[in-house]
Each structure stands twice: as C-alpha cells, then as structure tokens.
Design a protein around this motif. Structure first.
Motif, PDB file in Angstrom:
ATOM      1  N   PHE A 274     -20.180 -46.202  35.726  1.00  0.00           N
ATOM      2  CA  PHE A 274     -21.435 -45.459  35.704  1.00  0.00           C
ATOM      3  C   PHE A 274     -22.355 -45.738  36.895  1.00  0.00           C
ATOM      4  CE2 PHE A 274     -20.363 -43.943  31.494  1.00  0.00           C
ATOM      5  CZ  PHE A 274     -20.833 -42.642  31.596  1.00  0.00           C
ATOM      6  N   ASP A 275     -22.022 -46.784  37.677  1.00  0.00           N
ATOM      7  CA  ASP A 275     -22.792 -46.993  38.909  1.00  0.00           C
ATOM      8  C   ASP A 275     -22.497 -45.849  39.881  1.00  0.00           C
ATOM      9  OD1 ASP A 275     -23.338 -50.337  38.752  1.00  0.00           O
ATOM     10  OD2 ASP A 275     -21.730 -49.465  37.579  1.00  0.00           O
ATOM     11  N   ALA A 276     -21.341 -45.204  39.707  1.00  0.00           N
ATOM     12  CA  ALA A 276     -20.976 -44.022  40.492  1.00  0.00           C
ATOM     13  C   ALA A 276     -20.754 -42.897  39.475  1.00  0.00           C
ATOM     14  CB  ALA A 276     -19.686 -44.291  41.280  1.00  0.00           C
ATOM     15  N   PRO A 277     -21.843 -42.303  38.983  1.00  0.00           N
ATOM     16  CA  PRO A 277     -21.704 -41.393  37.844  1.00  0.00           C
ATOM     17  C   PRO A 277     -20.918 -40.114  38.145  1.00  0.00           C
ATOM     18  CG  PRO A 277     -23.962 -41.353  38.666  1.00  0.00           C
ATOM     19  CD  PRO A 277     -23.259 -42.441  39.406  1.00  0.00           C
ATOM     20  N   GLY A 278     -20.906 -39.698  39.420  1.00  0.00           N
ATOM     21  CA  GLY A 278     -20.216 -38.443  39.759  1.00  0.00           C
ATOM     22  C   GLY A 278     -18.772 -38.439  39.292  1.00  0.00           C
ATOM     23  N   PRO A 279     -17.931 -39.342  39.826  1.00  0.00           N
ATOM     24  CA  PRO A 279     -16.537 -39.320  39.412  1.00  0.00           C
ATOM     25  C   PRO A 279     -16.320 -39.735  37.953  1.00  0.00           C
ATOM     26  CG  PRO A 279     -16.951 -41.133  40.951  1.00  0.00           C
ATOM     27  CD  PRO A 279     -18.190 -40.299  40.917  1.00  0.00           C
ATOM     28  N   THR A 280     -17.277 -40.402  37.360  1.00  0.00           N
ATOM     29  CA  THR A 280     -17.110 -40.851  35.968  1.00  0.00           C
ATOM     30  C   THR A 280     -17.244 -39.682  35.006  1.00  0.00           C
ATOM     31  OG1 THR A 280     -18.119 -42.918  36.674  1.00  0.00           O
ATOM     32  CG2 THR A 280     -17.914 -42.598  34.311  1.00  0.00           C
ATOM     33  N   MET A 281     -18.210 -38.813  35.281  1.00  0.00           N
ATOM     34  CA  MET A 281     -18.461 -37.703  34.346  1.00  0.00           C
ATOM     35  C   MET A 281     -18.353 -36.351  35.047  1.00  0.00           C
ATOM     36  SD  MET A 281     -18.975 -39.169  31.484  1.00  0.00           S
ATOM     37  CE  MET A 281     -19.733 -37.984  30.422  1.00  0.00           C
ATOM     38  N   ASP A 282     -17.710 -36.294  36.163  1.00  0.00           N
ATOM     39  CA  ASP A 282     -17.565 -35.126  37.022  1.00  0.00           C
ATOM     40  C   ASP A 282     -18.337 -33.851  36.662  1.00  0.00           C
ATOM     41  OD1 ASP A 282     -15.458 -36.175  35.467  1.00  0.00           O
ATOM     42  OD2 ASP A 282     -14.006 -34.764  36.188  1.00  0.00           O
ATOM     43  N   PRO A 283     -19.546 -33.730  37.225  1.00  0.00           N
ATOM     44  CA  PRO A 283     -20.276 -32.468  37.034  1.00  0.00           C
ATOM     45  C   PRO A 283     -19.583 -31.296  37.747  1.00  0.00           C
ATOM     46  CG  PRO A 283     -21.448 -33.918  38.550  1.00  0.00           C
ATOM     47  CD  PRO A 283     -20.292 -34.696  38.022  1.00  0.00           C
ATOM     48  N   MET A 284     -20.223 -30.154  37.712  1.00  0.00           N
ATOM     49  CA  MET A 284     -19.606 -28.908  38.189  1.00  0.00           C
ATOM     50  C   MET A 284     -19.000 -28.966  39.589  1.00  0.00           C
ATOM     51  SD  MET A 284     -22.309 -26.089  37.136  1.00  0.00           S
ATOM     52  CE  MET A 284     -22.743 -25.786  35.451  1.00  0.00           C
ATOM     53  N   TYR A 285     -19.482 -29.877  40.401  1.00  0.00           N
ATOM     54  CA  TYR A 285     -19.016 -29.953  41.785  1.00  0.00           C
ATOM     55  C   TYR A 285     -17.524 -30.270  41.895  1.00  0.00           C
ATOM     56  CZ  TYR A 285     -23.842 -30.190  43.403  1.00  0.00           C
ATOM     57  OH  TYR A 285     -25.146 -29.909  43.695  1.00  0.00           O
ATOM     58  N   TYR A 286     -16.982 -30.954  40.883  1.00  0.00           N
ATOM     59  CA  TYR A 286     -15.615 -31.467  41.024  1.00  0.00           C
ATOM     60  C   TYR A 286     -14.586 -30.396  40.673  1.00  0.00           C
ATOM     61  CZ  TYR A 286     -17.578 -36.068  41.758  1.00  0.00           C
ATOM     62  OH  TYR A 286     -18.268 -37.131  42.291  1.00  0.00           O
ATOM     63  N   GLU A 287     -13.566 -30.333  41.525  1.00  0.00           N
ATOM     64  CA  GLU A 287     -12.515 -29.316  41.374  1.00  0.00           C
ATOM     65  C   GLU A 287     -11.548 -29.706  40.263  1.00  0.00           C
ATOM     66  OE1 GLU A 287     -11.903 -26.564  43.266  1.00  0.00           O
ATOM     67  OE2 GLU A 287     -13.705 -26.878  44.473  1.00  0.00           O
ATOM     68  N   GLU A 288     -10.902 -28.717  39.713  1.00  0.00           N
ATOM     69  CA  GLU A 288      -9.870 -28.979  38.707  1.00  0.00           C
ATOM     70  C   GLU A 288      -8.839 -29.976  39.254  1.00  0.00           C
ATOM     71  OE1 GLU A 288      -8.036 -25.694  36.603  1.00  0.00           O
ATOM     72  OE2 GLU A 288      -7.441 -27.312  35.264  1.00  0.00           O
ATOM     73  N   GLY A 289      -8.583 -31.025  38.468  1.00  0.00           N
ATOM     74  CA  GLY A 289      -7.510 -31.961  38.789  1.00  0.00           C
ATOM     75  C   GLY A 289      -7.768 -32.874  39.972  1.00  0.00           C
ATOM     76  N   TRP A 290      -9.033 -33.045  40.355  1.00  0.00           N
ATOM     77  CA  TRP A 290      -9.328 -33.865  41.543  1.00  0.00           C
ATOM     78  C   TRP A 290      -8.848 -35.312  41.364  1.00  0.00           C
ATOM     79  CZ3 TRP A 290     -12.304 -38.236  41.299  1.00  0.00           C
ATOM     80  CH2 TRP A 290     -12.992 -38.427  40.107  1.00  0.00           C
ATOM     81  N   ASN A 291      -8.672 -35.754  40.098  1.00  0.00           N
ATOM     82  CA  ASN A 291      -8.304 -37.158  39.848  1.00  0.00           C
ATOM     83  C   ASN A 291      -6.805 -37.337  39.583  1.00  0.00           C
ATOM     84  OD1 ASN A 291      -8.950 -39.933  39.340  1.00  0.00           O
ATOM     85  ND2 ASN A 291      -8.777 -39.527  37.135  1.00  0.00           N
TER      86      ASN A 291
END
Ligand SMILES: Cc1cc2nc3c(=O)[nH]c(=O)nc-3n(C[C@H](O)[C@H](O)[C@H](O)COP(=O)(O)O)c2cc1C
Length: 706
Positions: A274-291
C-alpha cells in the motif's frame, strides 16, 4: 478465437483437489460480516452468486486469525474462534452446492489494521501513513495526519500468532472448505515479515531472506501438522512490491521455490504494497493483464499451479495467457464484483454480455472499505443491496418516460424494463451515454466505455424504446404513467468579467474520432478549439479529466481550484496515480505515455477576471496575479434541472434523478437510477428530504395523491 475458451474451462488439480475450471475469485474482503466477524446472509448471498456464476475456485477474502490484534476491515470475517465454524460451514456449502471449490484467506493486517487504532503490532517498529489503504485512519476533523504507530512484535507474540494462524486454518478445514490461503501480499503482516522494505528485525525472524521467510514457513508447517498433509495451502504474495528497497521479481522467484519445497499447493501472485497503491489496487490507468509477467516469471521456477491477477477483464485475454503458459489460472476480484456471472457468460460464448469492471474503485473501495462500510459497486447495484439480486416483476405494468440517457437514466430504464415496465428514453443528443461519452478523450478513462457499451446493449436487448434528438419539452408527456428526468449536469458559468470568453469542459472533451464504435452515427459535434496554454478551473473529475486529456496532447495546463488540495473528492488511489502523472512521471508498473509538460496546480485560488490572453488570479492571501493563458476552461458542474422544474410546475408527475438532481459520481448516479427503476410502480415520489421513495401505505398514498 474460439468463443468457448477451452483453456479457461479445463479442470486443474491443486494438491489433490480438482477445480472445475481456471476461473478464480481472488480474495475479496467484502467487509460485510457481522460486527464480531460472523458470516451472515449477505455474506452468503454474495459468495453464492459467484458460485452460481460458474467461478471454479472462490477464495473468501481476508479473515482474521485474531480479532483482538488485527482486523483488516472492521467487518471482515473472523476465523479465530470455534463458534464461527457453523456460519463458515453454511458459507462453504452455499458455494460447493453449485460446484465451486472454496477457500478462506487468512490475514493479519499488522500495521494496516482497521482496528485497533493504537499500539498496532507489526513486524518492526514503524509509522504507517497509507492513505490508500483500508487500514488508513479517518482523521478526525481538526486533527493532523500523523500516521499510525506500529510496534515490533516480541518473539513470543510471533510464535503465538503462528499458532493462531494454524488454528484458524484448522477451523476453515472443519467448516468444510476445500483449502486455505495465506495472505502474504499488499504489505499486511506476513508480507511485512517477508519484505526487506518492512522487516528491519535482526533476530531469527528477520535479517536474511531465510529469516524473513521463517514466519510464513513456520505457519505452513503448523497448518500441515494441524490439518494433515492433504489439506491444500495456497499462498498469495506480490511478485513485485514496487517500493525502493522492497522485493522485486528475482527474489519472488526464490521465494516461490521455498514455498513449493514447504509443500504449498499453489501460488497466487499479486502486486504491490500500500506504500505504492497504484499497482496494489490498479485504478483505471492500468491495462488489462499488466501484472501477468510476474506469474509467468514465477511459473518458470515451480511446477505447482500459479494464479495471476490484476485488471483481468476479458475471457479472451484470460484464455490466451493460460494457453501461452503464462499462468495456470485467471484471478478476478473486482471483475466478479461487477459481474459474478463472468464465467457462465464466457462459457456460454457470450463474452459481450459481461459487465466489465471499469476499475473506478469508488464503490468497492473509496466509498466502502476505506471508510469502514460494507462493499458496494459503482456499476452493479446488486452488490450490498439484496433487492437487486432477484429483481421481481412489477405488479402493475406502467408506461414510463425517461428524459435523458445518461448514467442514471440508462440504469433506471434497465431496471424498470427488467421489472416489465414499458420504457421510453427521450434523449436530446444523437447518442446515449451522457457524460460517459467524454471518457473517450481521457486515456485513463477508456474503461468507462465498457460500461457504456454494456448498458447500451442491455437497453437494446430489453426492448426499451430509445428516441434520439428529441426535445422533451415539446413532447406530450401526459400519455406516460410516470416520467423521470435525468437531464444531467451543466457547466457552471461564474458571474465574473470575461466569463463569456471561457470554454466549457464538455465542449472540449468531445471525442476527436469520427464514427468510432461509440459514435457510429453522423452529426457528431466538433470539439471546441483550445490554445497551447490552458487554464482548467475546477477540482473534480471534470477538471482532472480535462487537464489530463489536454496535457497528454502536449498542452501546457494550469489547474486552478479554490480547494486546499488537488481533487480531494476523487478516489484516492486514482488521484495518487494522477498526481504522479501530472508531475510528469508515472506510477509504479504503469507504462502509459507520460505527460510532457507537467500540470501546474494552483490551490486555494480563484479567478477574478478572464481577459483575451490572460486571467486575473487571486490566491489565499488575496494576492492578485495575472497569468497568461490562451484558453480558459470552466470545469465545475451544477445540476441542469431547468426542464425538470418547468415540467413539474406544469403539473406533470415527474421525478428528478442523477446529476440533474445533484452532481454525483458514477456510483451514485447508477444507484440513484437503479433505485428509481425499482420504485417506479410503488408510487414513486420525492419525500420531504428530497429523496426518491416508494411503497407508501395505501391510505397515505391516496391522501398524497389528492
Ligand atoms: C474491495 C476489495 C477487497 C479486497 N480484498 C482483498 C483481500 O481480502 N485479500 C487480498 O489478497 N486481496 C484483496 N483485494 C485485492 C484483489 O484481490 C485484487 O488483487 C485487486 O483488486 C486487483 O485485481 P482485480 O483487478 O481483479 O480487482 C481486494 C480488492 C478490493 C477491490
């Protein structure tokens, strides 16, 4: 591509358990348990839907092994006492009777507990201030945010908790679940021990990789002793934690081998802390299957099944990555909140019927778990509201007109039509969608189109009459039994000199593409022209989306807001990522094109005058400053209730919904519309508090009608 998704629907073995397909509900704490953490009917209803929907493996979300010291959310489930076993058994049975396999994820939040507030135990001494997490404390008005103090656990406490984890797993087994999962991701307690970022211990539970891994491995050992060798244990952890000094994929591969050697049956590879919340809870910015690359990396070093997750939305993509050997199973969380029937729709060859999650995090996170409430969804009204789970036919079929085909209007039409009413939508533009159509111009908002596409499809399939380019004021509305006005919002035009020189944001965010799938017809309006240096005045999604749309197109953007901070009301993880992008960078794990010229933000400021090539700005200290600008864009919305008021004043039975009632976000507009659609035949009326109500006692209804 074949539409029956063979890879997705091939059974798989996890230990000696056979899962009927590769669709996994990765753990989702719906925070809907009773106050002591007991299972209740709402928890059962939610999970039973997932099983009915064809999900192969359902991992019930974070459940605490010790209520006293750690709950991830205030109403998460508890597995820390035997008296929870009967309820847990009902839950397992509700899923298993539909053929699903099921697990409970056991989680201690450590420093990220939603409760208790003080003296929180963790792996090391630390202060945590994680505004994106559900353990983030609501700061009392007047208090300053100082973060939450967590203290290092003693070795005795560590051993005590290891035993509690094992006892919790035993209860899960006793309740009849098929397997158990340990939560070692997202910076919760097990992750705190595993990560060099949070584990600062110098004793046997820290210092080296072996030391950091001792806590989870001892738990696994104790579970095996209590539950026997054949009860499958899954472990979830983040492939990359995304903070400097944290764990990245190379060490995650080493860890995978250690877990396999310890007898773990499957690995559930997530992302972030959660110190890096973007990749933890991927908001709309993240593409399908980025992980997906992380599960692929882990799969290359183990032979036990691996689950991937994070922004998986389409069966086509999930089937493909399984076929390519990048994962063994597809893990979905928010997607199944938005549509628990994902698997059945895919299996039936109808992927276009799936209501794809738009990753807005408003219903399921910001307006629920983060503020200690039960989970909701911005696009699925049935989450947390049982009335929408099994929509009943209306007793009386009505002829309903809905003026305005925006979010509230479309959802009202959908629910009303499902109940059997005869619905007509009267739309002034040449397309349905309302404000959703502006999303085409904002890269981060592309997923909103999925919802627009889905609901337009439902409207077409439900036989709702849609009349476009209609001026409702000129229509004979008296032929309808009930009329709803969902005429949306309009841009607020301030009463200052030069306001007429400004441009409205909705005129700017008109998609530049001709005849795209969402604007297939002719007659699309041209977007307003903007110069190179642009001032955007406002501070909500309208302003931030406009700023983003223009900044990504190379404009120099200056955002002006009277508020003390940038976009305080938008979903915090989305905001966090947006702030990083506005600064010219990118959030962790994000590969979208960065903005070339950083967005300048003036908080606590207002505009006094708009001139031909500049504005007069006034800051919090009443200092005036002239700022050059080619274009000023007004980006504050107010309700557009003119039509509603005039029709009501003419005596028409009409109710106001959505943004024309009060400017609201997608979740509230959808909920408001759904509610109106449900109440239509119950004598819908606006009560004295300005809220839509229905179901009045007959005698009161008669009196009200007189
Ligand atoms: C409301 C909500 C609750 C969640 N609860 C848990 C949880 O209990 N355990 C866990 O490991 N992850 C939890 N997650 C994270 C999800 O499992 C998942 O990793 C994340 O949402 C990204 O995947 P998605 O795009 O499929 O949602 C939760 C996410 C949400 C939105």
């Amino acid at each position: 591509m074949e539409k029956n998704f063979k890879n997705l629907f091939t059974p798989i073995k996890i230990g000696n358990m056979t899962v009927p397909n590769r669709v996994v509900q990765v753990p989702t704490d719906i925070s809907t348990g009773d106050s002591d953490g007991a299972v209740n009917d709402r928890v059962i209803a939610y999970h039973e839907e997932l099983a009915k929907g064809g999900t192969g493996l359902i991992i019930v979300g974070a459940s605490t092994p010790d209520r006293e010291t750690g709950r991830p959310t205030v109403t998460c489930l508890s597995v820390d006492a035997d008296f929870f076993i009967p309820g847990l058994h009902r839950l397992a049975h509700a899923m298993q009777k539909h053929g699903a396999k099921c697990a409970v994820q056991i989680q201690h939040p450590g420093r990220q507990a939603a409760y208790p507030r003080k003296n929180q135990m963790s792996c090391s001494d630390m202060i945590s201030d994680l505004p994106g997490s559900a353990g983030h404390e609501v700061i009392y008005a007047g208090d300053t945010a100082q973060g939450k103090i967590a203290r290092e656990m003693s070795v005795d406490e560590v051993y005590d908790l290891i035993e509690k984890f094992a006892e919790a797993a035993w209860r899960v087994q006793q309740a009849g679940f098929d397997c158990v999962e340990l939560h070692g991701a997202h910076g919760y307690l097990i992750a705190q021990f595993m990560s060099p970022y949070t584990n600062k211990r110098n004793d046997r539970f820290g210092a080296t990789l072996t030391g950091r891994m001792r806590f989870p491995l001892e738990i696994i050992d104790r579970i095996k002793r209590k539950c026997g060798p054949n009860f499958p244990i899954l472990v979830r952890y983040s492939g990359e934690e995304w903070m400097p000094g944290s764990r990245f994929i190379d060490e995650s591969k080493e860890i995978a081998k250690m877990f396999e050697a310890a007898g773990v049956a499957a690995l559930d590879i997530s992302a972030g802390i959660f110190d890096a919340p973007g990749p933890t809870m991927d908001p709309m910015y993240y593409e399908e299957g980025w992980n997906t690359y992380t599960s692929e990396a882990v799969k290359s070093v183990v032979s036990i099944p691996v689950i991937t997750s994070h922004t998986l939305r389409s069966p086509e993509y999930c089937d493909k990555i399984i076929g390519e050997g990048k994962t063994d199973m597809a893990g979905l969380s928010r997607q199944l909140i938005a549509d628990p029937y994902w698997a059945n729709k895919a299996k039936a060859g109808k992927p276009e019927e799936i209501r794809k999650c738009i990753s807005c995090l408003i219903g399921c996170w910001k307006e629920s778990l983060m503020i200690k409430r039960e989970m909701r969804c911005a696009i699925n009204p049935a989450v947390g509201d049982m009335r929408f789970l099994d929509i009943q036919s209306a007793k009386t079929q009505l002829k309903a007109a809905i003026i305005g085909g925006g979010i509230a209007g479309m959802e009202a039409a959908r629910i009303a039509a499902l109940r059997g009413h005869k619905v007509t939508i009267l739309e002034k533009d040449n397309e349905l969608g309302g404000i959703l159509r502006t999303c085409c111009m904002v890269p981060a908002k592309q997923k909103m189109k999925w919802y627009m596409d889905w609901i337009r499809r439902q409207i077409a399939g439900l036989g709702i009459e849609v009349r476009l380019n209609v001026d409702a004021a000129k229509e004979d509305l008296s032929k309808f039994d009930v009329v709803l006005a969902g005429t949306g919002g309009k841009t607020f035009v301030p009463d200052i000199p030069g306001a007429d020189k400004a441009v409205k944001f909705e005129d700017v965010l008109i998609c530049a593409r001709k005849n795209c799938e969402f604007w297939p017809k002719e007659g699309k309006p041209e977007a307003a022209k903007t110069g190179q240096k642009v001032i955007v005045w406002g501070n909500h999604y309208a302003a931030s989306d406009t700023a983003e749309a223009l900044a990504i197109r190379g404009r120099e953007v200056i955002l002006v807001t009277e508020d003390a901070e940038f976009c305080p009301d938008i979903e915090p993880i989305h905001r966090e990522v947006m702030k990083m992008r506005f600064a010219g960078g990118n959030a962790q794990g994000l590969e979208g094109t960065p903005i070339k010229i950083p967005v300048v933000i003036h908080t606590k400021s207002t505009i006094l005058e708009i001139k031909a090539d500049s504005v007069v700005l006034m800051d919090a200290n009443f200092r005036k400053e002239v700022i050059k600008a080619d274009t000023v864009i007004l980006a504050k919305q107010v309700p557009d209730d003119t039509l509603f008021n005039s029709l009501r004043d003419k005596g028409l039975k009409i109710q106001n919904i959505g943004d024309s009632r009060a400017v609201m976000n997608v979740r509230n507009a959808m909920t408001n519309g759904a509610e109106a659609g449900l109440l239509l035949d119950e004598g819908i009326f606006m009560n004295a508090n300005g809220i839509l109500s229905g179901g009045l006692p007959l005698d009161v209804e008669k009196q009200m009608a007189r």
